[in-house]
Design a protein around this motif. Structure first.
Motif, short mmCIF file in Angstrom:
data_model
loop_
_atom_site.label_atom_id
_atom_site.label_comp_id
_atom_site.label_asym_id
_atom_site.label_seq_id
_atom_site.Cartn_x
_atom_site.Cartn_y
_atom_site.Cartn_z
N LEU A 1 38.18 40.38 45.83
CA LEU A 1 37.57 40.34 44.44
C LEU A 1 35.90 40.31 45.34
CD1 LEU A 1 37.51 38.49 42.21
CD2 LEU A 1 36.54 36.82 42.58
N VAL A 2 35.45 41.68 44.05
CA VAL A 2 34.45 42.31 44.30
C VAL A 2 33.13 42.82 42.89
CG1 VAL A 2 35.59 44.41 44.33
CG2 VAL A 2 33.72 44.72 45.40
N ARG A 3 32.62 42.04 43.51
CA ARG A 3 31.48 42.86 42.18
C ARG A 3 30.48 44.26 42.53
NH1 ARG A 3 26.77 39.91 42.48
NH2 ARG A 3 26.54 40.06 39.36
N VAL A 4 30.34 44.93 40.87
CA VAL A 4 30.28 46.29 41.05
C VAL A 4 29.54 46.64 40.07
CG1 VAL A 4 32.37 46.81 40.42
CG2 VAL A 4 30.93 48.74 42.48
N LYS A 5 27.72 47.64 40.48
CA LYS A 5 27.25 48.23 39.76
C LYS A 5 28.92 48.97 38.87
CE LYS A 5 23.02 47.55 40.90
NZ LYS A 5 21.30 48.02 41.28
N GLU B 1 30.57 41.31 33.75
CA GLU B 1 30.13 40.39 33.62
C GLU B 1 29.01 40.20 32.88
OE1 GLU B 1 29.69 39.87 37.74
OE2 GLU B 1 30.90 38.27 38.71
N ALA B 2 28.28 39.28 33.00
CA ALA B 2 27.44 38.58 32.34
C ALA B 2 25.78 39.35 32.00
CB ALA B 2 26.74 37.09 31.86
N ASP B 3 25.85 39.60 33.44
CA ASP B 3 24.53 40.95 33.67
C ASP B 3 24.67 42.02 33.93
OD1 ASP B 3 26.53 40.70 35.79
OD2 ASP B 3 25.91 40.12 37.33
N GLY B 4 25.87 42.49 33.29
CA GLY B 4 26.36 44.05 33.71
C GLY B 4 27.10 44.33 34.37
N TRP B 5 27.64 44.19 35.75
CA TRP B 5 27.69 44.35 36.64
C TRP B 5 29.27 44.12 35.85
CZ3 TRP B 5 26.53 44.35 42.16
CH2 TRP B 5 25.36 44.03 42.58
N LEU B 6 30.29 44.75 37.13
CA LEU B 6 32.01 44.43 37.06
C LEU B 6 32.43 43.45 37.81
CD1 LEU B 6 33.02 48.30 36.12
CD2 LEU B 6 32.59 46.51 34.32
N ARG B 7 33.56 42.99 37.32
CA ARG B 7 34.40 41.59 38.81
C ARG B 7 35.51 42.58 38.89
NH1 ARG B 7 34.46 36.28 40.20
NH2 ARG B 7 32.17 36.42 39.20
N LEU B 8 36.06 43.03 39.73
CA LEU B 8 37.37 44.03 39.88
C LEU B 8 38.56 43.02 40.75
CD1 LEU B 8 35.20 45.87 39.18
CD2 LEU B 8 37.44 47.58 39.32
N GLU B 9 40.13 42.84 40.98
CA GLU B 9 40.26 42.60 42.11
C GLU B 9 41.21 44.11 42.31
OE1 GLU B 9 44.56 39.39 43.24
OE2 GLU B 9 42.93 39.63 41.19
N GLY C 1 26.91 49.76 49.43
CA GLY C 1 25.65 49.45 50.26
C GLY C 1 25.71 47.72 48.82
N THR C 2 24.06 48.09 48.79
CA THR C 2 23.95 46.42 47.84
C THR C 2 24.42 46.59 46.60
OG1 THR C 2 21.78 47.44 47.46
CG2 THR C 2 21.84 46.15 49.40
N ASP C 3 25.11 47.58 45.96
CA ASP C 3 25.33 47.92 44.70
C ASP C 3 26.96 47.13 44.65
OD1 ASP C 3 23.43 49.20 44.32
OD2 ASP C 3 24.50 51.19 43.65
N ALA C 4 27.42 46.77 45.71
CA ALA C 4 28.79 46.08 45.45
C ALA C 4 28.69 44.97 46.85
CB ALA C 4 29.60 47.05 46.09
N GLU C 5 29.59 43.50 46.41
CA GLU C 5 29.37 42.70 46.30
C GLU C 5 31.03 41.91 46.97
OE1 GLU C 5 27.69 37.84 46.93
OE2 GLU C 5 27.26 39.19 45.34
N ALA C 6 31.45 42.26 48.13
CA ALA C 6 32.51 40.87 48.35
C ALA C 6 32.51 39.83 48.03
CB ALA C 6 33.43 41.46 49.65
N LEU C 7 33.30 39.15 47.45
CA LEU C 7 33.64 37.88 46.53
C LEU C 7 34.57 37.11 47.56
CD1 LEU C 7 33.08 37.60 42.91
CD2 LEU C 7 31.08 37.04 45.07
N ALA C 8 35.23 37.09 47.83
CA ALA C 8 36.66 37.48 48.79
C ALA C 8 37.68 38.77 49.02
CB ALA C 8 37.55 36.40 47.67
N PRO C 9 38.02 38.03 50.17
CA PRO C 9 38.17 36.96 50.99
C PRO C 9 37.43 36.73 52.38
CG PRO C 9 39.80 38.85 52.34
CD PRO C 9 39.08 39.57 50.93
N GLU C 10 37.05 35.78 52.52
CA GLU C 10 36.20 35.05 53.32
C GLU C 10 36.13 36.01 54.69
OE1 GLU C 10 32.42 33.59 54.48
OE2 GLU C 10 33.12 33.59 52.33
N SER C 11 37.16 36.21 55.15
CA SER C 11 36.84 37.09 56.48
C SER C 11 36.10 38.90 56.25
CB SER C 11 38.40 37.10 56.68
OG SER C 11 38.70 38.01 55.82
N LEU C 12 36.63 38.96 54.96
CA LEU C 12 35.78 40.20 54.68
C LEU C 12 34.39 40.24 54.34
CD1 LEU C 12 35.85 42.87 53.51
CD2 LEU C 12 36.76 42.63 50.96
#
Length: 325
Positions: free
Chosen positions: A244-248, A268-276, A293-304
């Motif tokens: 699960l990841v957020r990305v610009k 998402e509300a802030d303009g980013w996209l949430r993808l599985e 880089g900082t243009d994406a954030e992994a939300l899950a799994p915790e190991s990642l």
């Protein structure tokens, strides 16, 4: 096959006018000598083909030698020509047959339709070799003899035997009941059953193939679209890591180019996209998200998340140290 070639030769002369023997040979994928024999056969059969000598000579048909088919309207003919202009015809080894069919369609149209449809078809381009970022589309190569044997077995309903090179495994022979052929992004797959179990094989990994005489054990009717969806879902659930990841939005395509599949996507509300999405394994996921880089954030799994954190911390520690002298 010669009859088909003779028809194609006549259609080429109808549509293009005077052509040399060499040009006809290139178009029909035969030797110049074969073309000359075919010209002689057509002439003997009463087809008004004649030769023009000289530097700009060649072969041509007498004006007015044609038949017209009025069963297709403008849009129907345009749809056929547009469908035939894409790269997909290469996948199942039918490019020559499709080119011949398109010549017949164009030739059979009334004169007025033929000109307008030909101009309109030039305005459509289906799946060019490169995209706007100059990335070439990769079409997997399947040997002609392999493709021919696989296609015949699928259509005839016979068992198929082939030598298959799976990744990181020694090639060995398989005997299967072929169900159908599927192409996805210019990759061709055989859907089959082996000892009653579902199997999917990539055609580009087949080193040799042989259609057998034994009838295949398969249902008379088949829904390839449903079967493909089911097998795709099964494939995504096996031996892959879901992420699960957020990305610009501007980096979305880069993420999709590295992911194996996309299961879900929402804004998402802030303009980013949430993808599985899914990756082959944890190492693959770390590598792919690190590129963003900082243009994406992994939300899950915790190991990642932990693996990315540790990697970032190691890099930060490296550059916190004093510069080497």
């Amino acid at each position: 096959m010669r009859a088909d070639r003779l028809v194609s030769l006549v259609l080429l002369l109808r549509q293009r006018g005077r052509m040399t023997a060499d040009a006809l040979a290139d178009e029909l994928e035969v030797s110049t000598r074969t073309v000359l024999r075919d010209i002689e056969a057509l002439s003997s059969a009463g087809v008004p083909v004649y030769a023009e000598r000289g530097r700009h000579g060649g072969f041509a048909l007498l004006p007015g030698f044609r038949t017209e088919l009025t069963g297709l309207n403008h849009d129907e003919a345009l749809a056929l020509l547009t469908a035939g202009s894409g790269p997909g015809e290469q996948v199942f080894g039918l490019s020559s047959a499709l080119a011949s069919a398109m010549r017949k369609v164009v030739d059979a149209l009334p004169e007025g339709h033929r000109a307008s449809v030909g101009d309109a078809a030039q305005r459509f381009l289906i799946e060019p070799e490169t995209d706007l970022l100059s990335r070439r589309l990769v079409t997997e190569d399947v040997p002609g003899m392999v493709m021919s044997e696989v296609r015949r077995a699928v259509l005839a309903g016979h068992k198929l035997r082939f030598h298959y090179a799976a990744p990181d495994k020694t090639p060995h022979w398989h005997t299967v009941d072929p169900i159908g052929l599927v192409t996805v992004r210019d990759r061709a797959y055989l859907l089959a059953a082996k000892s009653g179990e579902d199997r999917t094989y990539r055609l580009s990994r087949m080193l040799a193939a042989e259609e057998l005489l034994e009838p295949a054990q398969r249902p008379d009717q088949v829904d390839l679209d449903r079967i493909w969806r089911e097998r795709s879902a099964r494939f995504l659930s096996e031996n892959h890591i879901p992420v699960l990841v957020r990305v610009k939005p501007a980096r979305r395509e880069e993420l999709l180019n590295t992911a194996r599949a996309v299961r879900a996507e929402e804004p998402e509300a802030d303009g980013w996209l949430r993808l599985e999405v899914t990756f082959e394994d944890l190492r693959h996921a770390v590598w792919a998200l690190w590129q963003l880089g900082t243009d994406a954030e992994a939300l899950a799994p915790e190991s990642l998340r932990a693996a990315l954190h540790d990697r970032a911390a190691a890099i930060a520690t490296c550059y916190e140290e004093s510069s080497p002298e």
